[in-house]
Design an enzyme around this catalytic site. Structure first.
Site, mmCIF file in Angstrom:
data_model
loop_
_atom_site.group_PDB
_atom_site.id
_atom_site.type_symbol
_atom_site.label_atom_id
_atom_site.label_comp_id
_atom_site.label_asym_id
_atom_site.label_seq_id
_atom_site.Cartn_x
_atom_site.Cartn_y
_atom_site.Cartn_z
ATOM 1 N N TYR A 531 3.233 -1.727 9.209
ATOM 2 C CA TYR A 531 2.004 -1.237 8.576
ATOM 3 C C TYR A 531 2.315 -0.580 7.245
ATOM 4 O O TYR A 531 3.422 -0.118 6.997
ATOM 5 C CB TYR A 531 1.221 -0.293 9.497
ATOM 6 C CG TYR A 531 1.802 1.101 9.646
ATOM 7 C CD1 TYR A 531 2.797 1.357 10.576
ATOM 8 C CD2 TYR A 531 1.332 2.159 8.871
ATOM 9 C CE1 TYR A 531 3.313 2.634 10.733
ATOM 10 C CE2 TYR A 531 1.838 3.442 9.013
ATOM 11 C CZ TYR A 531 2.843 3.672 9.944
ATOM 12 O OH TYR A 531 3.358 4.920 10.092
ATOM 13 N N CYS A 532 1.303 -0.596 6.376
ATOM 14 C CA CYS A 532 1.384 0.127 5.107
ATOM 15 C C CYS A 532 0.045 0.843 4.943
ATOM 16 O O CYS A 532 -0.656 1.081 5.924
ATOM 17 C CB CYS A 532 1.671 -0.822 3.948
ATOM 18 S SG CYS A 532 0.350 -1.998 3.629
ATOM 19 N N ALA A 533 -0.329 1.169 3.709
ATOM 20 C CA ALA A 533 -1.576 1.921 3.519
ATOM 21 C C ALA A 533 -2.795 1.069 3.858
ATOM 22 O O ALA A 533 -3.693 1.501 4.574
ATOM 23 C CB ALA A 533 -1.667 2.448 2.086
ATOM 24 N N TYR A 559 -2.934 1.625 7.589
ATOM 25 C CA TYR A 559 -3.106 2.983 8.116
ATOM 26 C C TYR A 559 -4.515 3.497 7.836
ATOM 27 O O TYR A 559 -5.051 4.313 8.571
ATOM 28 C CB TYR A 559 -2.050 3.885 7.460
ATOM 29 C CG TYR A 559 -1.943 5.255 8.066
ATOM 30 C CD1 TYR A 559 -1.522 5.419 9.383
ATOM 31 C CD2 TYR A 559 -2.247 6.387 7.323
ATOM 32 C CE1 TYR A 559 -1.419 6.690 9.941
ATOM 33 C CE2 TYR A 559 -2.146 7.665 7.873
ATOM 34 C CZ TYR A 559 -1.731 7.808 9.191
ATOM 35 O OH TYR A 559 -1.623 9.054 9.735
#
Lengths: 567, 567
Positions: A531-533, A559
């Site tokens: 996952y990232c932003a 996220y």
């Protein structure tokens, strides 16, 4: 000479009257309205209360006189149609000013009675400080209560369009406001996780938001305000003041000075039921695609009817102004010999909630689940226009589609800029029968103040198409809290972002730009949950890992989707 | 291992590089850029000059280092590809820093060289105060000239996107500005009468707008500015100052302090021509729908190529960022074994001109005429959102369609709010193959802050469908000045409006709301040419007259379209 009677003089009825006259000079057209006003801006009422629309007369779009002059329509306000004699093709009308009754015959009858606010039988609910908002007199009563009772605290029950708009109106007036909603979210046309953005905005503005609770009883303590006639005050200024004590079903209770009930509306079907017209399973007047009821001489339009859902083909109730207006126009066409068919309702809707807009079209995920439809979904969060040009805001978009064909099921968006535009694009694409793959090719307006070379919609389409082609394996926010031993969380943001925005417990952090060098730190026998932003860098990392022989999934929407789903 | 060489590191090239890496970890990807910068925001350059984007670094979206870290792409700036050896599948590269030459082989080569500003051979044009604007160094030179020469007056030649944006930039800097355009209108993607709104806006802002004239010669008078090294000024600050005398082809001449040439761009085809690749009739590199040139190992994308026009299917040149980005992505797909096909370009475009936005998609009327296409058109002018809610602005929309099938040919819009949205809706509808009749049914987002129950697009569709069905007989603004003896002009506005806004010479005035009573004042043996402000009341009057046995036509778009066509 065709004689057309119209019951209800607002959106659907007024549209039908004007269209009928444009088609025929010699039709005899009478429009009955039991209220005092026709063709008023009912969608504008909360905004006049809140002070955005300062001039009350702006809400009165037409008058009986203007309708007569322009369209030669006989508009009879304060005249209520109380019965329909389908055999005789006539209606009974009660003049509410003098109580007299009379009848009128028709060739065609149009029912456009609208929908009425639902007021549940809560003990104490019938008191002078509790209002609903449907028409000008309702608005005037609310304004009067505000003027006389000078509320310091207001309560709105119901987090739909009108509830949210009234919440904002009170807030604008400087009145502390509590919003009570029985569901676990406001704005039910969108899904819970998208409503999270709205919850955050509402709480940021200092609203006391109470989800998942219901109003149980109301206790009214009056304090009569008597007009001082010696001081020149009219007796009309006499008003019941006081305060209310509200009891919720979770044991909470609090005091408030004005209460708005906005939990929903139900179709006005009394006339139709008594006339023996077919009523649909959802409680609205049945209509076919020509807007005819079960009696071919009687048409019905607007909030009172059931129409076809554009996506599922099933009957649906959609109390919105757009469909009502277009249905009214179409009913007039068909009464006067045209052959127009209604193409179904998507339920495209939008609501302003403080700085945010929240909008949707088509089916939401709750409905798809309920109907057992096989679907996939994507989330993107991207700038409303080129991020280097001032004023760009994040558009959070959700898109639901068929995992095999790419058929569009629905879309939802939330943000401070460009929300209406993106949902309009999706509404058109869905109505045109486009697939998510085709959305990749959309050529939308781009200059830095307005968009991006790859628009939000293109980007969502890329993600969706990647999933359909097998180029991406998604994982969704609601699966993150139940990962197994065989899965490993990988956060590919920069360490500073984890510190500033938080992170998922147990995640390993390798920034995407270091991943190629540090890939050996990751196990090949586990599934890497990346996952990232927002999901973009996650996809870059996903492709790297998969192309290097790892098993992986990417958290769609990143996220940000996960976080706001908790709000 | 596939080896991919990319010529040009901005929109198309950078998109291709990133996509190629996501598809393959082991591809060898080298991107050559003869300039100093890759992946910069070329659409943002005028906005940095004008001060909207204050931070220059925001224009630099990626660097060679960031591209390497994230995508493992070998980015070589200041490296110019000077020749292609198609037999050997290799290119010759010149390192512009040290003058050395080397060669690189390829499996696939992507040409994304862009387009260069056209600078006509005008006497005196080559001087230090005359600039074009294509890249960061161009921008820096313009900023330097502004800093050093402190212009009180600027001249922009060319009224396209860059010309209009530079005009606005100078105006924002407080510099008096002249805009010179050879055509009789700015923004040639829209038609002359729609450009009228833009002309008015430009003149309202105090710009000296000169249409229909060309720059004939430039006379540069230098005044050397020498850096004062004693005062700590760097020699880099040394700069040629002075002023320019411009001679136009209508005999006018004037003095100016900086000159921007923005009359258009031509595809950069030198490499392709020298390599013997097929060039299209319009002068761009020929590509098929897979983005392949006439050599299947060489792909080309962006401003340098000819692609298929979505509407006509013919070859077209569309130097816009959106298509370039999507084509780059698609070329990478196809080089790495996918099979993506480009779906044609509509040329959707938008430009901010002070408070206005002006936008279009599909074909304009000039093109339809040139190609001998049978078309009809409508104009509507209606509020961007519910007019009773603050902030509503007029959207002026033009819609062109096939008079028989209703197929959408193109749309144009001008106004201060909601222009991008309406053209996006039209771009999607056109791409989906919708007809104007189907646009009637569009269900777009509506709440008072965002739209209307009958949106601009629905209204335009109603008018168009009325014409197709024979319910309306249109007359257009350009026919009004040549009416015959057998036609009578009827103005159905209120007398106050005629006084305030003006009227057409010779018109009889009967307000629409009096028409039913005063119809006998009109002759039945003449054709009544009805007009109102925007065409809406005109349609009501038209229907009345026609349904009463008169011959009539309604001026589509009303007095507003007629008036702005003269601007």
């Amino acid at each position: 000479m065709t004689k057309i009677l119209i019951v209800g003089g607002v959106a659907g009825g007024a549209s039908a009257a004007a269209r009928a006259r444009r088609l025929s000079e010699d039709a005899d057209i009478i429009m009955f309205e039991r209220g005092e006003f026709v063709s008023f801006a009912n969608c504008g009422l909360p905004y006049h209360i809140g002070g955005d629309i300062t001039d009350r007369s702006k809400l009165l779009l037409q008058t009986p006189e203007s309708f007569l002059a322009r369209f030669n329509v006989d508009v009879r306000v304060m005249n209520e149609v109380t019965a329909i004699d389908r055999q005789a093709k006539s209606v009974t009308v009660k003049n509410l000013l003098d109580g007299s009754e009379y009848s009128e015959t028709y060739d065609f009858l149009l029912l456009s009675p609208g929908a009425a606010p639902v007021i549940p039988p809560i003990p104490g609910i019938d008191n002078p400080l509790t209002h609903s908002l449907r028409n000008i007199p309702d608005m005037d009563k609310i304004l009067k209560t505000i003027e006389m009772n000078k509320p310091e605290h207001a309560t709105v029950v119901g987090g739909g369009f009108i509830g949210l708009e009234m919440m904002e109106a009170f807030h604008q007036l400087g009145i502390k406001t509590t919003l009570v909603e029985m569901a676990d979210q406001v704005m039910t046309p969108v899904d819970r996780e998208m409503a999270g953005f709205v919850h955050q905005e509402i709480q940021d503005k200092g609203i006391d938001l109470r989800l998942g609770v219901a109003l149980e009883s109301v206790d009214y303590t009056p304090s009569q305000s008597v007009a001082n006639e010696d001081a020149g005050e009219s007796a009309a200024h006499q008003h019941l003041c006081g305060d209310l004590n509200l009891q919720l079903n979770n044991g909470d209770s609090f005091s408030t000075d004005i209460l708005i009930m906005a939990i929903g509306v139900r179709p006005e079907t009394t006339l139709a039921v008594e006339a023996g017209l077919k009523i649909g399973d959802l409680g609205g007047i049945y209509t076919n695609e020509s807007m005819q009821t079960s009696d071919p001489s009687i048409y019905a339009v607007g909030d009172a009817i059931e129409e076809q859902d554009f996506v599922t083909g099933k009957q649906t109730l959609v109390p919105l102004a757009g469909p009502a207006n277009r249905q009214g126009r179409m009913a007039a066409d068909n009464m006067l010999g045209r052959s127009e068919t209604y193409q179904g309702t998507q339920g495209t809707a939008i609501c302003k909630v403080f700085e945010l807009a929240v909008a949707s079209t088509g089916k939401n995920e709750k409905q798809l689940k309920r109907e057992g439809v096989d679907y996939e979904k994507v989330y993107v969060h991207t700038a409303s226009h080129a991020s280097y040009y001032p004023g760009a805001e994040t558009v959070s978009l959700k898109l639901m589609f068929a995992p095999d064909s790419g058929k569009i099921f629905g879309a939802q968006a939330v943000g401070k800029d460009g929300i209406d535009k993106r949902i309009d694009v999706m509404a058109v694409a869905q109505r045109a029968g486009m697939t998510v793959q085709q959305l990749q090719h959309l050529e939308l307006t781009y200059a830095p103040p307005y968009g991006s070379a790859k628009d939000v919609i293109n980007q969502a389409a890329f993600v969706a198409s990647n999933i359909i082609k097998g180029d991406a394996t998604p994982i969704h926010f609601d699966e993150i809290d139940s990962l197994s031993e065989d899965q490993l969380l990988l956060d590919v943001r920069n360490p500073g972002e984890l510190e500033a925005a938080g992170y998922l417990e147990g995640a390993v952090n390798i920034p995407v730009d270091q991943l190629r060098q540090r890939m050996n730190e990751l196990p090949k026998d586990k599934e890497i949950i990346i996952y990232c932003a927002v999901g973009l860098r996650g996809n870059v990392a996903y492709r790297q890992l998969v192309n290097n022989g790892f098993k992986a999934r990417n958290l769609i929407g990143g996220y940000r989707t996960y976080t706001f789903a908790q709000k």
